[in-house]
Design a protein around this motif. Sequence first.
Motif, PDB file in Angstrom:
ATOM      1  N   GLY A 149       0.890  -1.275   0.001  1.00 55.10           N
ATOM      2  CA  GLY A 149      -0.059  -0.008   0.039  1.00 55.10           C
ATOM      3  C   GLY A 149       0.824   1.225   0.132  1.00 55.10           C
ATOM      4  N   ARG A 150       1.629   1.492   0.830  1.00 54.70           N
ATOM      5  CA  ARG A 150       2.672   2.570   0.790  1.00 54.70           C
ATOM      6  C   ARG A 150       3.299   2.974  -0.286  1.00 54.70           C
ATOM      7  NH1 ARG A 150       5.711   2.383   6.291  1.00 54.70           N
ATOM      8  NH2 ARG A 150       5.452  -0.017   6.080  1.00 54.70           N
ATOM      9  N   VAL A 151       3.899   1.765  -1.115  1.00 50.86           N
ATOM     10  CA  VAL A 151       4.440   1.892  -2.273  1.00 50.86           C
ATOM     11  C   VAL A 151       3.548   2.492  -3.515  1.00 50.86           C
ATOM     12  CG1 VAL A 151       5.845   0.828  -4.265  1.00 50.86           C
ATOM     13  CG2 VAL A 151       6.359   0.381  -1.813  1.00 50.86           C
ATOM     14  N   ARG A 152       2.160   1.902  -3.295  1.00 48.24           N
ATOM     15  CA  ARG A 152       1.406   2.244  -4.383  1.00 48.24           C
ATOM     16  C   ARG A 152       0.853   3.591  -4.194  1.00 48.24           C
ATOM     17  NH1 ARG A 152      -2.772  -2.748  -5.849  1.00 48.24           N
ATOM     18  NH2 ARG A 152      -1.173  -4.446  -5.774  1.00 48.24           N
ATOM     19  N   VAL A 153       0.524   4.203  -2.773  1.00 47.80           N
ATOM     20  CA  VAL A 153       0.284   5.442  -2.579  1.00 47.80           C
ATOM     21  C   VAL A 153       1.329   6.413  -3.133  1.00 47.80           C
ATOM     22  CG1 VAL A 153      -0.545   7.135  -0.976  1.00 47.80           C
ATOM     23  CG2 VAL A 153      -1.569   4.926  -0.942  1.00 47.80           C
ATOM     24  N   LEU A 154       2.652   6.053  -2.929  1.00 52.35           N
ATOM     25  CA  LEU A 154       3.832   7.033  -3.077  1.00 52.35           C
ATOM     26  C   LEU A 154       3.667   7.078  -4.576  1.00 52.35           C
ATOM     27  CD1 LEU A 154       6.105   8.643  -2.328  1.00 52.35           C
ATOM     28  CD2 LEU A 154       7.627   6.533  -2.267  1.00 52.35           C
ATOM     29  N   LEU A 155       3.450   5.968  -5.447  1.00 48.50           N
ATOM     30  CA  LEU A 155       3.600   6.087  -6.763  1.00 48.50           C
ATOM     31  C   LEU A 155       2.716   6.915  -7.344  1.00 48.50           C
ATOM     32  CD1 LEU A 155       4.632   5.151  -9.612  1.00 48.50           C
ATOM     33  CD2 LEU A 155       3.313   3.138  -9.405  1.00 48.50           C
ATOM     34  N   PHE A 156       1.327   6.777  -6.617  1.00 49.05           N
ATOM     35  CA  PHE A 156       0.278   7.763  -7.171  1.00 49.05           C
ATOM     36  C   PHE A 156       0.489   9.082  -6.980  1.00 49.05           C
ATOM     37  CE2 PHE A 156      -3.378   9.856  -5.241  1.00 49.05           C
ATOM     38  CZ  PHE A 156      -4.102  10.171  -6.285  1.00 49.05           C
ATOM     39  N   ILE A 157       1.201   9.640  -5.867  1.00 46.87           N
ATOM     40  CA  ILE A 157       1.461  10.823  -5.557  1.00 46.87           C
ATOM     41  C   ILE A 157       2.599  11.415  -6.500  1.00 46.87           C
ATOM     42  CG2 ILE A 157       2.413  12.472  -3.992  1.00 46.87           C
ATOM     43  CD1 ILE A 157       0.965  10.739  -1.893  1.00 46.87           C
ATOM     44  N   LEU A 158       3.574  10.554  -6.725  1.00 48.95           N
ATOM     45  CA  LEU A 158       4.684  10.954  -7.816  1.00 48.95           C
ATOM     46  C   LEU A 158       3.954  10.735  -9.166  1.00 48.95           C
ATOM     47  CD1 LEU A 158       7.562   8.844  -6.557  1.00 48.95           C
ATOM     48  CD2 LEU A 158       7.252  11.137  -6.153  1.00 48.95           C
ATOM     49  N   LEU A 159       3.052  10.223  -9.510  1.00 48.41           N
ATOM     50  CA  LEU A 159       2.521  10.484 -10.841  1.00 48.41           C
ATOM     51  C   LEU A 159       1.688  11.894 -10.791  1.00 48.41           C
ATOM     52  CD1 LEU A 159       0.957   7.013 -11.484  1.00 48.41           C
ATOM     53  CD2 LEU A 159       2.605   7.998 -12.812  1.00 48.41           C
ATOM     54  N   ALA A 160       1.144  12.146  -9.817  1.00 48.28           N
ATOM     55  CA  ALA A 160       0.631  13.660  -9.920  1.00 48.28           C
ATOM     56  C   ALA A 160       1.706  14.593  -9.884  1.00 48.28           C
ATOM     57  CB  ALA A 160      -0.253  13.795  -8.641  1.00 48.28           C
ATOM     58  N   VAL A 161       2.797  14.557  -8.912  1.00 44.08           N
ATOM     59  CA  VAL A 161       3.680  15.281  -9.204  1.00 44.08           C
ATOM     60  C   VAL A 161       4.366  15.452 -10.483  1.00 44.08           C
ATOM     61  CG1 VAL A 161       6.163  15.987  -8.432  1.00 44.08           C
ATOM     62  CG2 VAL A 161       4.356  15.238  -6.800  1.00 44.08           C
ATOM     63  N   ALA A 162       4.534  14.318 -11.107  1.00 40.08           N
ATOM     64  CA  ALA A 162       5.110  14.537 -12.683  1.00 40.08           C
ATOM     65  C   ALA A 162       4.123  15.098 -13.520  1.00 40.08           C
ATOM     66  CB  ALA A 162       5.301  12.944 -12.973  1.00 40.08           C
ATOM     67  N   ASN A 163       3.028  14.871 -13.353  1.00 39.16           N
ATOM     68  CA  ASN A 163       1.830  15.301 -14.410  1.00 39.16           C
ATOM     69  C   ASN A 163       2.080  17.170 -14.226  1.00 39.16           C
ATOM     70  OD1 ASN A 163      -0.861  15.572 -15.773  1.00 39.16           O
ATOM     71  ND2 ASN A 163      -1.232  16.709 -13.819  1.00 39.16           N
ATOM     72  N   ASP A 164       2.046  17.622 -13.005  1.00 36.44           N
ATOM     73  CA  ASP A 164       2.279  19.043 -12.805  1.00 36.44           C
ATOM     74  C   ASP A 164       3.582  19.484 -13.037  1.00 36.44           C
ATOM     75  OD1 ASP A 164      -0.332  18.865 -11.546  1.00 36.44           O
ATOM     76  OD2 ASP A 164       0.347  19.083  -9.581  1.00 36.44           O
ATOM     77  N   VAL A 165       4.602  18.890 -12.806  1.00 37.27           N
ATOM     78  CA  VAL A 165       6.132  19.400 -13.038  1.00 37.27           C
ATOM     79  C   VAL A 165       6.373  19.251 -14.854  1.00 37.27           C
ATOM     80  CG1 VAL A 165       8.421  18.915 -12.845  1.00 37.27           C
ATOM     81  CG2 VAL A 165       7.083  18.799 -10.958  1.00 37.27           C
ATOM     82  N   GLY A 166       5.870  18.097 -15.301  1.00 43.82           N
ATOM     83  CA  GLY A 166       6.127  17.981 -16.745  1.00 43.82           C
ATOM     84  C   GLY A 166       5.206  19.102 -17.557  1.00 43.82           C
ATOM     85  N   GLY A 167       4.232  19.058 -17.062  1.00 48.32           N
ATOM     86  CA  GLY A 167       3.326  20.001 -17.753  1.00 48.32           C
ATOM     87  C   GLY A 167       3.577  21.288 -17.612  1.00 48.32           C
TER      88      GLY A 167
END
Length: 280
Positions: A149-167
Amino acid sequence: MTADPLSERPARVPRAGRNLPAAIGVGVLLLVVVGASLGYSAVPFVVFAAVAVGAALWELRTAFARRDIRIPIVPLLVGSTGIIVSSYVSGAEALMVAFLITVVGCVVWRLVDGGGPAAVRDSAATTFAVTYLPFMAGFVMLMLADPQGRVRVLLFILLAVANDVGGYVAGVLFGRHPLAPTVSPKKSWEGLAGSFVLAIVVGVVGATWGLDASPWLGVALGVVAPLTATVGDLAESLMKRDLELKDMGSLLPGHGGVLDRLDSMLLTAPFVYLILSVAV
């Protein structure tokens, strides 16, 4: 004595329309807080999520009040906490039960306070608030309850960060073609492409190293996350436009309110949860 022409020039406004140093500082601080809570155990993150959703609900209540829409904040906050905790403790069935209990409780609370057309309107707005915030956040809790679970949630959050930073980076450097000019003028197709690129990179690394899964899972996550995040962000922009607001709040300098930070993540959470549940 002549005035210095440089001093008379208007200050340059950043193309992204935000206080970049403040945004970076607050973003890094939030990542540190999230990482620390996930690194210790799941419980601190559950508390953090409940507080964040509660703050976002308070912002939404204040925003709706501009249109004389009243949502009962006390049962809403209590029910929101119940949705988040029960989702983590007891799973998807508990998420649905807690959601329904919260909606019914809030509607009854509002009807007791007075009937009429305003009560129907307020009840509809309250149902939207419960669905938009704690119910969607409940899918993050379902991810957290998994053995990974903690890895999944961390990946989910990092995907959100990547979306914002990349955009953001691609939009500032290459943005020429507006994505939705009438809703969010600063979003561009080039920025969306940057979101896809960085999200796919983060997704592939997270899937292979963090979850020991196929890199194609990371590609799928990297494609879905920017799509849902962009829709979520544009949906909140439409709501703010209707409410005549620039930001939902001011708790997070450089970002606006808590809801301004969560808008893209809320719609993304159910899709990431479903993909991970099927593929891993």
